[in-house]
Design a protein around this motif. Structure first.
Motif, PDB file in Angstrom:
ATOM      1  N   PHE A 988     -12.388  46.927  40.062  1.00 48.63           N
ATOM      2  CA  PHE A 988     -13.572  46.062  39.961  1.00 48.63           C
ATOM      3  C   PHE A 988     -13.312  44.792  40.751  1.00 48.63           C
ATOM      4  O   PHE A 988     -12.246  44.191  40.652  1.00 48.63           O
ATOM      5  CB  PHE A 988     -13.868  45.717  38.502  1.00 48.63           C
ATOM      6  N   ALA A 989     -14.268  44.444  41.493  1.00 54.87           N
ATOM      7  CA  ALA A 989     -14.092  43.234  42.296  1.00 54.87           C
ATOM      8  C   ALA A 989     -15.382  42.428  42.262  1.00 54.87           C
ATOM      9  O   ALA A 989     -16.467  42.976  42.057  1.00 54.87           O
ATOM     10  CB  ALA A 989     -13.777  43.602  43.735  1.00 54.87           C
ATOM     11  N   SER A 990     -15.207  41.160  42.418  1.00 55.36           N
ATOM     12  CA  SER A 990     -16.425  40.353  42.488  1.00 55.36           C
ATOM     13  C   SER A 990     -16.208  39.205  43.467  1.00 55.36           C
ATOM     14  O   SER A 990     -15.122  38.624  43.547  1.00 55.36           O
ATOM     15  CB  SER A 990     -16.820  39.819  41.112  1.00 55.36           C
ATOM     16  N   ILE A 991     -17.231  38.924  44.203  1.00 53.84           N
ATOM     17  CA  ILE A 991     -17.152  37.835  45.185  1.00 53.84           C
ATOM     18  C   ILE A 991     -18.145  36.761  44.775  1.00 53.84           C
ATOM     19  O   ILE A 991     -19.349  37.027  44.626  1.00 53.84           O
ATOM     20  CB  ILE A 991     -17.500  38.351  46.598  1.00 53.84           C
ATOM     21  N   GLN A 992     -17.596  35.612  44.552  1.00 55.00           N
ATOM     22  CA  GLN A 992     -18.492  34.511  44.193  1.00 55.00           C
ATOM     23  C   GLN A 992     -18.430  33.457  45.309  1.00 55.00           C
ATOM     24  O   GLN A 992     -17.362  32.924  45.589  1.00 55.00           O
ATOM     25  CB  GLN A 992     -18.064  33.900  42.870  1.00 55.00           C
ATOM     26  N   PRO A 993     -19.534  33.197  45.905  1.00 63.90           N
ATOM     27  CA  PRO A 993     -19.480  32.278  47.039  1.00 63.90           C
ATOM     28  C   PRO A 993     -19.487  30.831  46.587  1.00 63.90           C
ATOM     29  O   PRO A 993     -20.222  30.465  45.663  1.00 63.90           O
ATOM     30  CB  PRO A 993     -20.776  32.589  47.783  1.00 63.90           C
ATOM     31  N   PRO A 994     -18.689  29.967  47.199  1.00 64.18           N
ATOM     32  CA  PRO A 994     -18.888  28.543  46.994  1.00 64.18           C
ATOM     33  C   PRO A 994     -20.222  28.175  47.652  1.00 64.18           C
ATOM     34  O   PRO A 994     -20.612  28.822  48.632  1.00 64.18           O
ATOM     35  CB  PRO A 994     -17.735  27.867  47.738  1.00 64.18           C
ATOM     36  N   VAL A 995     -20.839  27.194  47.112  1.00 61.84           N
ATOM     37  CA  VAL A 995     -22.206  26.907  47.569  1.00 61.84           C
ATOM     38  C   VAL A 995     -22.261  26.583  49.058  1.00 61.84           C
ATOM     39  O   VAL A 995     -23.212  26.894  49.749  1.00 61.84           O
ATOM     40  CB  VAL A 995     -22.839  25.784  46.716  1.00 61.84           C
ATOM     41  N   GLY A 996     -21.195  25.995  49.548  1.00 66.27           N
ATOM     42  CA  GLY A 996     -21.177  25.588  50.945  1.00 66.27           C
ATOM     43  C   GLY A 996     -21.231  26.754  51.908  1.00 66.27           C
ATOM     44  O   GLY A 996     -21.538  26.588  53.082  1.00 66.27           O
ATOM     45  N   GLU A 997     -20.921  27.943  51.402  1.00 65.32           N
ATOM     46  CA  GLU A 997     -20.921  29.084  52.301  1.00 65.32           C
ATOM     47  C   GLU A 997     -22.280  29.760  52.373  1.00 65.32           C
ATOM     48  O   GLU A 997     -22.452  30.707  53.106  1.00 65.32           O
ATOM     49  CB  GLU A 997     -19.879  30.112  51.831  1.00 65.32           C
ATOM     50  N   LEU A 998     -23.184  29.270  51.555  1.00 67.92           N
ATOM     51  CA  LEU A 998     -24.492  29.915  51.531  1.00 67.92           C
ATOM     52  C   LEU A 998     -25.398  29.403  52.632  1.00 67.92           C
ATOM     53  O   LEU A 998     -26.581  29.649  52.639  1.00 67.92           O
ATOM     54  CB  LEU A 998     -25.161  29.693  50.174  1.00 67.92           C
ATOM     55  N   MET A 999     -24.826  28.620  53.508  1.00 67.76           N
ATOM     56  CA  MET A 999     -25.702  28.059  54.540  1.00 67.76           C
ATOM     57  C   MET A 999     -25.130  28.281  55.923  1.00 67.76           C
ATOM     58  O   MET A 999     -23.951  28.567  56.082  1.00 67.76           O
ATOM     59  CB  MET A 999     -25.934  26.577  54.281  1.00 67.76           C
ATOM     60  N   THR A1000     -26.003  28.133  56.891  1.00 69.34           N
ATOM     61  CA  THR A1000     -25.543  28.199  58.268  1.00 69.34           C
ATOM     62  C   THR A1000     -25.984  26.926  58.956  1.00 69.34           C
ATOM     63  O   THR A1000     -26.981  26.331  58.570  1.00 69.34           O
ATOM     64  CB  THR A1000     -26.152  29.388  59.028  1.00 69.34           C
ATOM     65  N   PRO A1001     -25.222  26.538  59.937  1.00 65.72           N
ATOM     66  CA  PRO A1001     -25.561  25.267  60.580  1.00 65.72           C
ATOM     67  C   PRO A1001     -26.870  25.367  61.362  1.00 65.72           C
ATOM     68  O   PRO A1001     -27.227  26.428  61.862  1.00 65.72           O
ATOM     69  CB  PRO A1001     -24.404  25.043  61.549  1.00 65.72           C
ATOM     70  N   VAL A1002     -27.507  24.253  61.428  1.00 65.38           N
ATOM     71  CA  VAL A1002     -28.728  24.150  62.220  1.00 65.38           C
ATOM     72  C   VAL A1002     -28.542  22.938  63.084  1.00 65.38           C
ATOM     73  O   VAL A1002     -27.996  21.940  62.630  1.00 65.38           O
ATOM     74  CB  VAL A1002     -29.947  23.930  61.301  1.00 65.38           C
ATOM     75  N   PHE A1003     -28.975  23.027  64.288  1.00 61.43           N
ATOM     76  CA  PHE A1003     -28.807  21.828  65.100  1.00 61.43           C
ATOM     77  C   PHE A1003     -30.074  20.996  65.120  1.00 61.43           C
ATOM     78  O   PHE A1003     -31.143  21.496  65.410  1.00 61.43           O
ATOM     79  CB  PHE A1003     -28.376  22.160  66.523  1.00 61.43           C
ATOM     80  N   LEU A1004     -29.925  19.743  64.775  1.00 60.52           N
ATOM     81  CA  LEU A1004     -31.071  18.836  64.800  1.00 60.52           C
ATOM     82  C   LEU A1004     -30.677  17.606  65.599  1.00 60.52           C
ATOM     83  O   LEU A1004     -29.520  17.236  65.645  1.00 60.52           O
ATOM     84  CB  LEU A1004     -31.415  18.376  63.381  1.00 60.52           C
ATOM     85  N   THR A1005     -31.667  16.950  66.174  1.00 58.83           N
ATOM     86  CA  THR A1005     -31.394  15.643  66.764  1.00 58.83           C
ATOM     87  C   THR A1005     -31.536  14.611  65.667  1.00 58.83           C
ATOM     88  O   THR A1005     -32.041  14.902  64.584  1.00 58.83           O
ATOM     89  CB  THR A1005     -32.398  15.295  67.863  1.00 58.83           C
ATOM     90  N   GLU A1006     -31.128  13.444  65.984  1.00 58.03           N
ATOM     91  CA  GLU A1006     -31.192  12.381  64.989  1.00 58.03           C
ATOM     92  C   GLU A1006     -32.619  12.193  64.484  1.00 58.03           C
ATOM     93  O   GLU A1006     -32.876  12.053  63.300  1.00 58.03           O
ATOM     94  CB  GLU A1006     -30.685  11.076  65.590  1.00 58.03           C
ATOM     95  N   ASN A1007     -33.542  12.223  65.423  1.00 57.52           N
ATOM     96  CA  ASN A1007     -34.935  12.008  65.029  1.00 57.52           C
ATOM     97  C   ASN A1007     -35.453  13.121  64.149  1.00 57.52           C
ATOM     98  O   ASN A1007     -36.115  12.886  63.149  1.00 57.52           O
ATOM     99  CB  ASN A1007     -35.812  11.907  66.265  1.00 57.52           C
TER     100      ASN A1007
END
Lengths: 1109, 414
Positions: A988-1007
């Motif tokens: 039996f195995a289980s993978i629990q993701p830390p919340v930070g891994e649930l996202m992917t980077p997006v590139f935005l400008t400052e504005n």
């Protein structure tokens, strides 16, 4: 007065003088009227200028006090030709005041002015025209017309300005002249000096505000001159341009408004889902044809923005209303700060600003939320300001800040100002109705107020409680009982009436008390106010219907009393009710329905702001202030369905870019940073219609020229940089070849990468070409400038350099662990993307959430085409520095020799972009082969999905293998459970993701970041203070820590005290924005904006932990 | 458009009227007087009053101004014109200054607005058109017979920098800047800050010859949250480099104002321990106020004044102050305690009893305290001017910067 009293001393003898000199306001003036006027006449007739001056001064002083001096007209008018300029001026003042009354005599002076119009001194020419046009005598209309026409082509701009001022005067005197005047206006509108611009637009607004066609050709000129026009002119021009823009451009919020509406609805009233569905459909429809902003629309927004910093409240207000009416939703936010600043101003200005803020807060609440505290009320504010501030606070209340606001309100209730207290109680009521969570708290608070000593407070509370109870009466019968007791003490009629109504309405909840109350009221019936009497009758009727046994007699008694009341309204009511409820022989058909009539379920009242729907008036106008149309108000037109032809604004010779020296100076600076602003939105358009309009073309060219020196050096910097990267890339390629052998899992991706890299090279070549032929095409020069500006905006030669430094530093670090094969390739991609970044402005981020297919091979062709604007659609992943954390899935011992570890590789999972890629490493520590490694029986939370890795046939002893599987966690941190099977066993195995891994980077400008952040305010924002850990000494470490915790990308930021990161959740694509603002002493503030609050909170926790270590 | 202007004294005297279009009878003011009757405090008269034909905009400063208009423009506009009109010219504008200079004011009004639309409001230009009265000039004028009215068009009016006149000459070239910060704060009963922010202005007195181009830079410009500038400041330089570059007007002017918002921590220089209570019986109350220094950065607090707006039922106050003097005005119900310089060793205290109107119920609420103070040589935000550079002229001017912190709307709730 010092001068005139000096004169009286000199004169000494004249009896009336001292009296006048010392006590000007006294009634004594009239008594000696004749005498003194004779005296003045004498002085005016003398040859001495000083005497004349003295006399004129006294006359003007009398005018100022409103005394009638018209009988002196003949004597004064003689002096119109006087050489002394001061006397002359005063005579002008007099003439303007009395010419209307003494038309015939006034004509005597006309010839002097006509002569004055030819004077070589421009000041005299101007003032002659001014006075001539101010004399409201119809006979001279033709002369005025001629004078205006002549002055309109005068050499001196000051005279032309005066001519513009004269136009509305003539128009009001003789509207017949309108057509000729419009011609003059047209001519003056073409004037290129700033001095004239404001005045002529004012004339335009007065005479022919509907002739919008006159503006077309001058639109761009006006926009560009705006910053240099004097303040009052700016106000008029901005107001006019607001109207103009409303007729000529498309609504920038057309897509968003639909979306926003539906989402907001969903928030507060989830019952109208059907409606919502329709709306989303409509929104989807609207989305299909994307909105592109007209470059001229952008020009206006861009050129008015710096005026928000004006010291003049009127200008700031004008710009604010322009932005409110014209700007895309995401940009409106910038006006909040300026408006809050105006709140410091005089109370009259405050009053006007608050009225407007109140209107704005209804439509765009998020905008002012950060400034909530600026609207706190001081006990010294004037009452009307207090009430307006209260209005704003109420509008701003939402789930997150309601507790603070309610605490504030509590202090307000104790105020001495009773009107204000009453308003506060109503505000509490409104908060309670709008925000369900606090309804009970509010109600309890209000009930406590019922024991307040002040009757007004109690009365107001009763009224508000009544409204609140109407929403859910069942749960609050004890409050109703409490209020029933109050009826003995409260004297305020409105409150008494409210209580009676409540008891009547909910008599079933208080069956014992209600008849008793009626009994008491019947006793005092005759002494009650009318509204109370009406409610007593009402109560009686309702009780009669529900509980006729106990109350029959009482009701009849009350009705009898009412029958003989003095007020006919009450008599009528009594008669009507008697017929309705008391069964008689010939009672009509209606009495059957009496119960239905009286005890029908009443809808709860909607407490809404008086400022609702006020925004159909142009903000900042008097009409808006009064919420009624004021005379001369120009309706703000609605957006057109489709944009009128933009080419009407094209001008033949675009030479206004070099107007005056000062202008140039400012212009340089104006243009520079703004370009990058506009690039985000208008980029596509500009390239799309590839600039038929020479206007903005020349502008951009000049801008790029101006920034020339700067950008050149930057470019050279970039080149070296890109060389570096090329080297890097080559290394990477070598390594990759090597890697290709070991992992052949994602061929598609890899090929794309290589394609991309070749693409980058292509682009580099292309870029050089661009440099060589800078002026070749419009769009190119545009992007050139945008590029350099982009840099300057990020502050940035240094910063970008330091960025690359960081990168360089990072590179070796990440190269060290040789088995992190994945990361290597990612590393490369990061580099490319950073390169892209330096080269070009990123994609328009109006839809940063749309998943982009970065694998598209058409990218290459795009790049070859050098269409510059929309090339960079590839998401840029900035790799976390440091090691990727490994988690254990199966320990060597429990796994009987099979050890399984996993990590979140932070790669996009290519088969399904909504899944998080999990890299699993199997190591066989046994002495025998392990076969058929696969996953079985996933037990998942609803919505979660797993894409298993292909079965591993054989894992030889001592070998290890790495596979990637995808899990869609549905943006939750719930574990994914499954069984890991070998040919012999199941684990039996289980993978629990830390919340930070649930996202992917997006590139935005400052504005874009700010824009997006603006949208995610309020409850979507979580903000925490923290103390940075010892090691978090600089920005670099912070960036490292944050990116290690969560898969986010860094957003460029102008401040070195702030680090910003952006990402989106993998499965639903919600934006996640993180800001870390450092302060002195190792303190910092962490802000996370995310639509998914759970994710936000968890992320805050994780980052806090990472940073405080 | 501004149609007419009426100035009304506090006593209700209409002492100046000016019409820019046709004359409006002064009887319109009756609407205003009616509204003023209704409002208890002069502050509370609604700023805009509607009458059948006109809209009255009412501005209350030290006296009442009233104007009538058919407006197409924003209201803000008009309000602002009015404030500018007087304040710019005489420095302070009061009933007496206007009454004394009625002719000049009238001429000015004539000059500033044409047909109700602002024509020239830049005070430098106006000063050239109509020279402000000084004692010296009025003496010269009486002797030589010259006038107060300028004969030529002010050069500024035509140039691209309307705020500066040409040909300025000084023997001593000097440029002084005052950084004045005001703390706006609300403290609650327990002394915690409910809301605090800093509003600052930089007032300049620049007396430089020729056409100098100045650049003022700060040590810590990032402190400034929101700024607004005199039109002479080049906004773009500020955006890009965070320096203030400008060609200054001649003489005194306000260079910029700025705002440091509540997000940043604001040092509160003073704390107040207060205890004001009213007794249920005996119609009296107690008052005990102690003021002490909090975060003063080692500077002394000066000009400390505590003002209390007492409830209406308070008849008189019988107090004793360990420092300074107090004064209770039974008409306006305002208690003013003028402390002066704060001595940290011996904290000033005001203590004693209040007597209430007998029979009246005890006041529900406690009055809030307004505090006024001044700290020399300190900008509480920590803003520091780094340097001032002069370009375009050869001479070396005297330069100076002064910092002052004051209490703005500083209120302690009780």
């Amino acid at each position: 007065m010092s001068a005139s009293s000096a004169f009286s001393d000199e004169k000494g003898g004249s009896a009336s003088e001292p009296e006048y000199g010392h006590d000007p306001a006294s009634g004594g003036i009239f008594s000696s009227d004749y005498k003194r006027h004779d005296d003045l006449k004498e002085m005016l007739d003398s040859n001495k200028d000083s005497l004349k001056l003295e006399a004129m001064k006294r006359i003007v002083a009398m005018i100022a006090r409103g005394k009638n001096t018209s009988d002196l007209f003949p004597a004064v008018v003689k002096n119109v030709a006087c050489k002394n300029i001061e006397v002359k001026k005063l005579v002008y003042v007099y003439l303007v005041r009395y010419a209307e009354e003494q038309q015939d005599l006034a004509l005597l002076s006309i010839s002097t002015f006509q002569r004055g119009l030819k004077d070589p001194n421009q000041l005299i020419r101007a003032s002659a025209l001014r006075v001539l046009s101010s004399i409201r005598v119809t006979i001279i209309v033709p002369i005025m017309m001629l004078a205006i026409k002549e002055a309109a082509s005068d050499m001196s701009p000051y005279v032309r300005k005066t001519a513009a001022h004269a136009i509305p005067k003539l128009h009001s005197l003789d509207p017949e002249q309108k057509d000729q005047l419009i011609e003059v206006i047209e001519k003056l509108l073409a004037d290129k000096t700033t001095l004239v611009a404001g005045s002529v637009v004012m004339a335009f607004e007065e005479v022919c505000p509907d002739r919008i066609d006159l503006i077309h050709k001058n639109y761009r000129k006006l926009c560009n001159l705006l910053i240099d026009v004097e303040e009052w002119g700016q106000v008029v021009i901005i107001n006019m341009l607001t109207r103009y823009a409303r007729t000529q451009f498309l609504n920038p919020n057309v897509n968003e408004s639909l979306l926003e509406d539906s989402s907001e609805k969903a928030f507060y009233a989830s019952d109208d889902e059907e409606d919502e569905d329709k709306k989303t459909e409509a929104a989807a429809l609207a989305k299909r044809k994307p909105y592109v902003m007209d470059p001229d629309h952008r020009l206006l927004l861009r050129n008015t923005k710096p005026l928000l910093q004006s010291r003049n409240a009127a200008v700031v207000m004008a710009v604010a209303q322009l932005y409110f009416h014209l700007a895309p939703k995401a940009e409106v936010g910038i006006i909040a700060k300026a408006l809050v600043r105006l709140m410091r101003s005089h109370s009259e200005v405050q009053y006007v600003v608050l009225q407007n803020v109140a209107t704005m807060t209804i439509k765009r609440r998020g905008m002012f939320e950060p400034y909530l505290k600026s609207f706190y009320i001081r006990s010294t504010d004037p009452t009307q300001i207090k009430i307006l501030k209260l209005e704003v606070l109420t509008n701003l209340a939402n789930e997150t800040n309601i507790s603070t606001i309610l605490r504030e309100f509590q202090t307000y209730i104790k105020s001495m100002d009773k009107d204000f207290v009453a308003a506060s109680i109503q505000a509490i009521g409104r908060c309670a109705t709008n925000i369900g969570e606090v309804r009970d708290t509010c109600l309890n608070g209000l009930v406590q107020l019922l024991s307040n000593r002040d009757e007004l407070v109690v009365a107001e509370s009763v009224v508000v409680i009544k409204k609140l109870l109407q929403m859910q009466p069942e749960q609050h019968s004890d409050i109703i009982k409490h209020m029933a007791k109050l009826i003995d003490n409260i004297q305020v009629p409105m409150a008494r009436a409210s209580i009676l109504w409540l008891i009547g309405e909910y008599c079933e909840h208080v069956p014992k008390i209600a008849p008793d109350v009626l009994r008491k009221m019947a006793k005092t019936f005759t002494n009650e106010e009318d509204i109370v009497k009406l409610q007593i009758i009402n109560l009686a009727a309702k009780l009669y219907l529900t509980n006729s046994k106990q109350t029959k007699l009482l009701t009849q008694y009350v009705l009898n009393l009412a029958k003989y009341d003095q007020n006919y309204d009450i008599r009528d009511r009594a008669r009507f009710i008697r017929q309705l409820i008391v069964p008689t022989d010939k009672s009509g058909a209606l009495s059957k329905y009496a119960k239905k009539l009286f005890l029908a379920l009443k809808p709860a009242p909607v407490l809404e702001s008086p400022f609702k729907d006020r925004d159909h008036f142009q903000l900042g106008s008097l009409s808006h202030l009064l919420n009624a149309k004021a005379g001369g108000y120009q309706e703000l037109p609605d957006w057109p369905e489709s944009a009128p032809d933009p080419s009407v604004r094209n001008v033949e010779i675009p030479d206004w870019s070099k107007c005056t020296s000062r202008k140039d100076r400012k212009e340089k600076k104006v243009d520079k940073p703004f370009y990058s602003d506009s690039e985000g939105e208008s980029g596509p358009t500009e390239s799309a219609d590839s600039e038929s309009d020479s206007g903005s073309g020349s502008e951009s060219a000049s801008a790029s020229d101006e920034s020339g020196s700067g950008s050149e050096s930057e470019e050279s910097g970039e080149e070296t940089e890109s060389e570096d990267e090329e080297e890097d890339e080559e290394k990477e390629k070598k390594r990759k070849k090597h890697l290709d052998k070991t992992k052949a899992k994602k061929p598609a991706e890899e090929s794309a990468e290589s394609e991309q890299s070749s693409g980058t090279e292509d682009r580099k070549r292309g870029r050089k070409a661009v440099k060589n032929q800078k002026s070749a095409s419009e769009s190119e020069s545009e992007s050139e400038s945008s590029e350099s500006e982009d840099e300057s905006e990020e502050e940035s030669e240094e910063e970008s350099e330091s960025d690359t430094d960081i990168r360089k530093k990072k590179t070796p670090v990440s190269k060290q662990p040789p088995k992190q094969s994945k990361k290597e390739s990612k590393k490369e991609k990061q580099e490319m993307s950073l390169l892209d970044l330096d080269d070009f402005e990123p994609a328009p981020t109006s839809a940063p959430v749309t998943p982009v297919n970065f694998l598209s091979s058409s990218l290459v062709s795009d790049l070859e085409g050098l269409s510059l604007t929309d090339t960079i659609l590839a998401p840029t992943t900035i790799a976390p520095s440091g090691l990727i954390k490994l988690y254990e899935l199966l320990h060597r011992i429990t796994g009987e020799g099979l050890a399984v570890e996993y990590c979140f590789s932070r790669q996009p999972f290519s088969p399904d972009p909504n899944m998080v890629a999990v890299q699993i490493q199997f190591t066989n520590n046994t002495n025998s082969e392990t076969k058929n490694l696969h996953i079985k029986e996933p037990r998942l939370q609803s919505g979660m999905r797993i894409r298993e890795f292909a079965e591993i046939e054989v894992l030889a002893a001592g070998e290890s293998v790495t596979v990637v599987m995808g899990i869609d966690f549905c943006d939750s941190t719930q574990a994914a459970n499954f069984q890991l099977c070998t040919h012999t066993r199941k684990f039996f195995a289980s993978i629990q993701p830390p919340v930070g891994e649930l996202m992917t980077p997006v590139f935005l400008t400052e504005n874009d970041f700010k824009k997006e952040q603006g949208k995610l305010m309020g409850m979507n924002e979580i903000s925490e203070k923290l103390t940075l850990g010892e090691k978090c000494v600089n920005e670099h470490v912070i960036v490292e820590r944050v990116t290690a915790t969560a898969n986010l990308s860094r957003v460029p930021c102008g401040s070195d005290k702030e680090c910003r990161f952006a990402g989106k959740t993998v499965s639903s694509g919600c934006l996640v924005l993180v800001t870390v603002a450092t302060k002195e002493g190792g303190r910092a503030q962490l802000t996370v904006n995310c639509e998914k609050m759970v994710i936000g909170t968890m992320l805050v926790k994780d980052i806090m932990q990472a940073l405080s270590q | 458009m501004i149609h007419s202007l009426f100035l009304i004294s506090n006593a209700g005297d209409l002492f100046l009227e000016k019409h820019w279009k046709s004359v409006i009878s002064r009887s319109v003011c009756d609407y205003f007087f009616e509204a003023r009757e209704k409002a208890v405090e002069p502050d509370n008269v609604p700023p805009v009053i509607r009458t059948p034909h006109h809209y009255l905009i009412n501005i209350y400063q030290t006296f009442q101004k009233l104007m009538f208009l058919f407006s197409k423009l924003g209201v803000c506009f008009i309000v602002d014109v009015l404030y500018r009109m007087c304040a710019d010219y005489f420095g302070e504008c009061s009933e007496t200054t206007i009454k004394d200079n009625v002719v000049i004011v009238y001429e000015l009004l004539e000059e500033m607005l044409d047909n109700g639309f602002p024509l020239a409001t830049e005070s430098n230009i106006l000063k050239e058109l109509i020279r402000p009265p000084t004692i010296l000039r009025s003496m010269v004028n009486t002797i030589t017979g010259s006038s107060n009215v300028g004969e030529t068009l002010p050069t500024g009016q035509l140039s691209t920098i309307p705020w500066r006149r040409a040909g300025v000459k000084y023997t001593n070239n000097e440029a002084y800047f005052d950084v004045v910060e005001e703390i706006d704060a609300i403290l609650d009963k327990s002394g915690t800050t409910v809301f605090a922010e800093i509003q600052g202005v930089i007032d300049a007195c620049v007396k430089l010859s020729g056409m100098p181009d100045l650049t003022l830079s700060f040590m810590n410009p990032r402190l400034l949250d929101d700024v607004s500038f005199h039109p002479c400041v080049r906004y773009k330089r500020w955006e890009s480099e965070r320096v203030i570059a400008f060609i200054p007007p001649d003489g005194n002017f306000q260079l910029m104002s700025y705002h440091i918002s509540a997000q940043n921590l604001v040092a509160i220089p003073v704390y107040v321990k207060q205890n004001i209570s009213f007794f249920e019986t005996g119609s009296s109350g107690r008052l005990d106020i102690t003021v002490g220094p909090k975060q003063t950065m080692g500077k002394t607090l000066e000009c400390l004044v505590v003002t209390v707006h007492m409830p209406k039922v308070v008849l008189s106050a019988n107090l004793s102050a360990t420092q300074g003097t107090y004064n209770y005005d039974p008409v306006t119900k305002i208690l003013v305690w003028d402390i002066g310089k704060l001595n940290p060793q011996k904290l000033p205290n005001l203590k004693g009893s209040l007597s209430l109107q007998s029979g009246a119920p005890k006041p529900e609420e406690n009055p809030s305290l307004n505090i006024d103070l001044k700290i020399q040589q300190l900008a509480i935000s920590g803003l520091k001017v780094n340097r001032l550079d002069v370009y375009g002229e050869k001479y070396k001017p005297f330069k100076g910067v002064k910092y002052v912190t004051k209490a703005g709307k500083f209120q302690v709730r009780t």
